[in-house]
Design a protein around this motif. Structure first.
Motif, PDB file in Angstrom:
ATOM      1  N   THR A  47       0.815  -1.218   0.000  1.00  0.00           N
ATOM      2  CA  THR A  47       0.000   0.000   0.000  1.00  0.00           C
ATOM      3  C   THR A  47       0.843   1.260   0.000  1.00  0.00           C
ATOM      4  O   THR A  47       0.567   2.221  -0.730  1.00  0.00           O
ATOM      5  CB  THR A  47      -0.934   0.002   1.229  1.00  0.00           C
ATOM      6  OG1 THR A  47      -1.726  -1.184   1.226  1.00  0.00           O
ATOM      7  CG2 THR A  47      -1.839   1.219   1.221  1.00  0.00           C
ATOM      8  N   PRO A 109     -13.628  -6.425  -3.669  1.00  0.00           N
ATOM      9  CA  PRO A 109     -13.280  -6.037  -2.295  1.00  0.00           C
ATOM     10  C   PRO A 109     -13.218  -7.261  -1.375  1.00  0.00           C
ATOM     11  O   PRO A 109     -13.834  -8.293  -1.644  1.00  0.00           O
ATOM     12  CB  PRO A 109     -14.427  -5.102  -1.887  1.00  0.00           C
ATOM     13  CG  PRO A 109     -15.023  -4.635  -3.165  1.00  0.00           C
ATOM     14  CD  PRO A 109     -14.865  -5.770  -4.133  1.00  0.00           C
ATOM     15  N   GLY A 149      -7.031  -5.704   7.663  1.00  0.00           N
ATOM     16  CA  GLY A 149      -8.000  -4.612   7.691  1.00  0.00           C
ATOM     17  C   GLY A 149      -7.506  -3.360   8.389  1.00  0.00           C
ATOM     18  O   GLY A 149      -8.089  -2.279   8.230  1.00  0.00           O
ATOM     19  N   GLU A 150      -6.440  -3.488   9.166  1.00  0.00           N
ATOM     20  CA  GLU A 150      -5.823  -2.300   9.773  1.00  0.00           C
ATOM     21  C   GLU A 150      -4.953  -1.560   8.775  1.00  0.00           C
ATOM     22  O   GLU A 150      -4.621  -0.385   8.979  1.00  0.00           O
ATOM     23  CB  GLU A 150      -4.995  -2.703  10.997  1.00  0.00           C
ATOM     24  CG  GLU A 150      -5.841  -3.241  12.155  1.00  0.00           C
ATOM     25  CD  GLU A 150      -4.984  -3.686  13.328  1.00  0.00           C
ATOM     26  OE1 GLU A 150      -3.738  -3.644  13.215  1.00  0.00           O
ATOM     27  OE2 GLU A 150      -5.556  -4.078  14.367  1.00  0.00           O
ATOM     28  N   ILE A 152      -5.587  -1.755   5.151  1.00  0.00           N
ATOM     29  CA  ILE A 152      -6.423  -1.271   4.048  1.00  0.00           C
ATOM     30  C   ILE A 152      -7.893  -1.430   4.420  1.00  0.00           C
ATOM     31  O   ILE A 152      -8.237  -2.206   5.307  1.00  0.00           O
ATOM     32  CB  ILE A 152      -6.149  -2.040   2.730  1.00  0.00           C
ATOM     33  CG1 ILE A 152      -6.432  -3.543   2.913  1.00  0.00           C
ATOM     34  CG2 ILE A 152      -4.746  -1.790   2.212  1.00  0.00           C
ATOM     35  CD1 ILE A 152      -6.398  -4.330   1.616  1.00  0.00           C
ATOM     36  N   ASP A 153      -8.747  -0.692   3.732  1.00  0.00           N
ATOM     37  CA  ASP A 153     -10.193  -0.798   3.926  1.00  0.00           C
ATOM     38  C   ASP A 153     -10.704  -1.940   3.051  1.00  0.00           C
ATOM     39  O   ASP A 153     -10.851  -1.788   1.831  1.00  0.00           O
ATOM     40  CB  ASP A 153     -10.867   0.522   3.548  1.00  0.00           C
ATOM     41  CG  ASP A 153     -12.377   0.488   3.804  1.00  0.00           C
ATOM     42  OD1 ASP A 153     -12.906  -0.582   4.154  1.00  0.00           O
ATOM     43  OD2 ASP A 153     -13.021   1.540   3.629  1.00  0.00           O
ATOM     44  N   ALA A 155     -13.536  -3.148   2.746  1.00  0.00           N
ATOM     45  CA  ALA A 155     -14.841  -2.902   2.118  1.00  0.00           C
ATOM     46  C   ALA A 155     -14.679  -2.205   0.771  1.00  0.00           C
ATOM     47  O   ALA A 155     -15.588  -2.234  -0.066  1.00  0.00           O
ATOM     48  CB  ALA A 155     -15.719  -2.058   3.045  1.00  0.00           C
ATOM     49  N   GLN A 156     -13.509  -1.586   0.563  1.00  0.00           N
ATOM     50  CA  GLN A 156     -13.271  -0.833  -0.667  1.00  0.00           C
ATOM     51  C   GLN A 156     -12.250  -1.496  -1.585  1.00  0.00           C
ATOM     52  O   GLN A 156     -12.304  -1.331  -2.806  1.00  0.00           O
ATOM     53  CB  GLN A 156     -12.776   0.593  -0.314  1.00  0.00           C
ATOM     54  CG  GLN A 156     -13.752   1.395   0.533  1.00  0.00           C
ATOM     55  CD  GLN A 156     -15.042   1.695  -0.194  1.00  0.00           C
ATOM     56  OE1 GLN A 156     -15.032   1.931  -1.412  1.00  0.00           O
ATOM     57  NE2 GLN A 156     -16.160   1.673   0.529  1.00  0.00           N
ATOM     58  N   ARG A 157     -11.314  -2.235  -0.994  1.00  0.00           N
ATOM     59  CA  ARG A 157     -10.240  -2.819  -1.783  1.00  0.00           C
ATOM     60  C   ARG A 157     -10.165  -4.324  -1.561  1.00  0.00           C
ATOM     61  O   ARG A 157     -10.550  -4.841  -0.514  1.00  0.00           O
ATOM     62  CB  ARG A 157      -8.890  -2.195  -1.428  1.00  0.00           C
ATOM     63  CG  ARG A 157      -8.846  -0.681  -1.554  1.00  0.00           C
ATOM     64  CD  ARG A 157      -7.432  -0.172  -1.625  1.00  0.00           C
ATOM     65  NE  ARG A 157      -6.804  -0.482  -2.910  1.00  0.00           N
ATOM     66  CZ  ARG A 157      -5.589  -0.065  -3.269  1.00  0.00           C
ATOM     67  NH1 ARG A 157      -4.876   0.675  -2.419  1.00  0.00           N
ATOM     68  NH2 ARG A 157      -5.084  -0.365  -4.437  1.00  0.00           N
TER      69      ARG A 157
END
Length: 386
Positions: A47, A109, A149-150, A152-153, A155-157
């Motif tokens: 990221t 996602p 999840g900490e 990247i999001d 729900a989006q990626r």
């Protein structure tokens, strides 16, 4: 209780590698924790475009822990990170294992979690995992997802995470994985994220000390739990008892009962899952995996005693694990009856053991109650008392 042969009462000695040490034993980290840390480090590198030297993740308890990243590499669309497992002073064949996470972006996602080289593939039922999938247990899966999840999001990626363990296949030869149907590597394990040296003489001493402490506080009941999950479940099942009454007994049921008789406790409650109860029902009071195994013959007899068919009994006798046997009972609508029979047999063994301890010491043996819980540790399936 139905008529049956009395099992011989056995309390085998500890493995040679688990004898008393002079120094306090160090805790360590599970393969699941190290895999989660490696996954977060790799995703963070992908990221940010920056090589990661350390990474912090959360354990199921909420505790935050920072790990060194042994190796981190980055290319245009892929990153890889390695966290080396430190098992503390537990005699663990995966100590020093290089938990490796390789990550790539995906279109949808969410997270896609796979096993790579050195992570076993599940080929038999009874493990609570998908057949043909990687041997990554539920808590490590949740830890990996939370840790990623900490970074990247989700729900989006979308991200693909492949966990591998170079040399994992060799390590697995020193485990029971092949017998359980886990082929080609180790399992990614852990329920708390921390490796505590349960299978040691020091842990036995801590169990005995816990019994002495509760007795000194005037308590007359001890609740013996096989681990953290069963302890939490037991506390919910027995909310009127103070916390000091609950003891994580690990493998050392015999040592705990010996101390319970010594202190004149009035009641012992044992809370466990099918595997440990099967060992107790067979007369084994020290249940370390290297010194005892689940008796499928006993589970076959339990099936018949509970009213199961001969066909079901033979399928249970060929089960992969005690969990698999319980699943077969459940499918046949026999789970409650078979679990009661298993609890009854375990209760009888524990009562016999306590009676034999009490007789020469001129003491009164405690009343025994056995509760079988499901594989979350939270739901009572059956119980018996003597």
């Amino acid at each position: 209780m139905t008529q049956r042969d009395e099992p011989e009462l056995l309390e085998p000695d500890l493995p040679r590698t688990a004898k008393v040490r002079k120094q306090a034993l160090r805790t360590g980290w599970t393969t699941g924790t190290c895999a989660a840390a490696a996954a977060k480090a790799a995703v963070t590198a992908l990221t940010t475009g920056e090589i990661q030297e350390t990474v912090e993740i959360g354990l199921p308890s909420g505790q935050r822990v920072r790990f060194p990243v042994d190796k981190c590499t980055l290319s245009n669309n892929q990153a890889e990170a390695v966290v080396v497992k430190d098992a503390g002073d537990d005699p663990d064949v995966t100590h020093g294992a290089r938990l490796t996470a390789t990550v790539r972006w995906r279109k949808e996602p969410g997270i896609e979690l796979d096993g790579g080289v050195g992570v076993g593939v599940v080929t038999k039922p009874g493990l609570g995992l998908e057949l043909g999938g990687p041997a990554i247990n539920p808590v490590p899966r949740a830890m990996i997802t939370q840790s990623v999840g900490e970074a990247i999001d989700l729900a989006q990626r979308g991200i693909q995470v492949v966990i591998s363990v170079p040399d994992g296949e060799r390590m697995a030869r020193k485990t029971t994985n092949a017998r359980l149907g886990i082929i080609g590597g180790i399992s990614i394990l852990g329920t708390t994220g921390i490796v505590r040296p349960f299978s040691t003489a020091s842990w036995r001493a801590s169990v005995e000390q816990a019994l002495s402490v509760l007795a000194a506080q005037g308590e007359s009941t001890v609740v013996l739990c096989t681990g953290g999950r069963t302890e939490k479940g037991a506390m919910r099942l027995l909310p009127d008892l103070p916390e000091v009454c609950f003891v994580e007994v690990g493998d050392f049921t015999g040592a705990a009962l010996r101390r319970a008789v010594e202190h004149g406790l009035a009641r012992v409650v044992f809370v466990g899952m099918a595997g440990k109860l099967t060992k107790l029902a067979a007369g084994v009071l020290m249940t370390h995996y290297t010194r005892s195994k689940v008796s499928l013959t006993l589970l076959r007899d339990v099936t018949l005693a509970a009213g199961g068919s001969q066909d079901l009994a033979e399928r249970v006798a060929a089960a992969n694990t005690a969990r698999h046997a319980a699943e077969l009972w459940d499918e046949a609508g026999l789970l409650a009856a078979a679990a009661r029979e298993l609890c009854d047999r375990a209760t009888h063994v524990l009562s016999r053991f306590c009676a034999e301890l009490a007789r020469p010491a001129d003491k009164t043996a405690p009343k025994i109650q056995v509760i079988m819980v499901d594989f979350t540790g939270q739901t009572k399936i059956a119980e018996a008392a003597a």
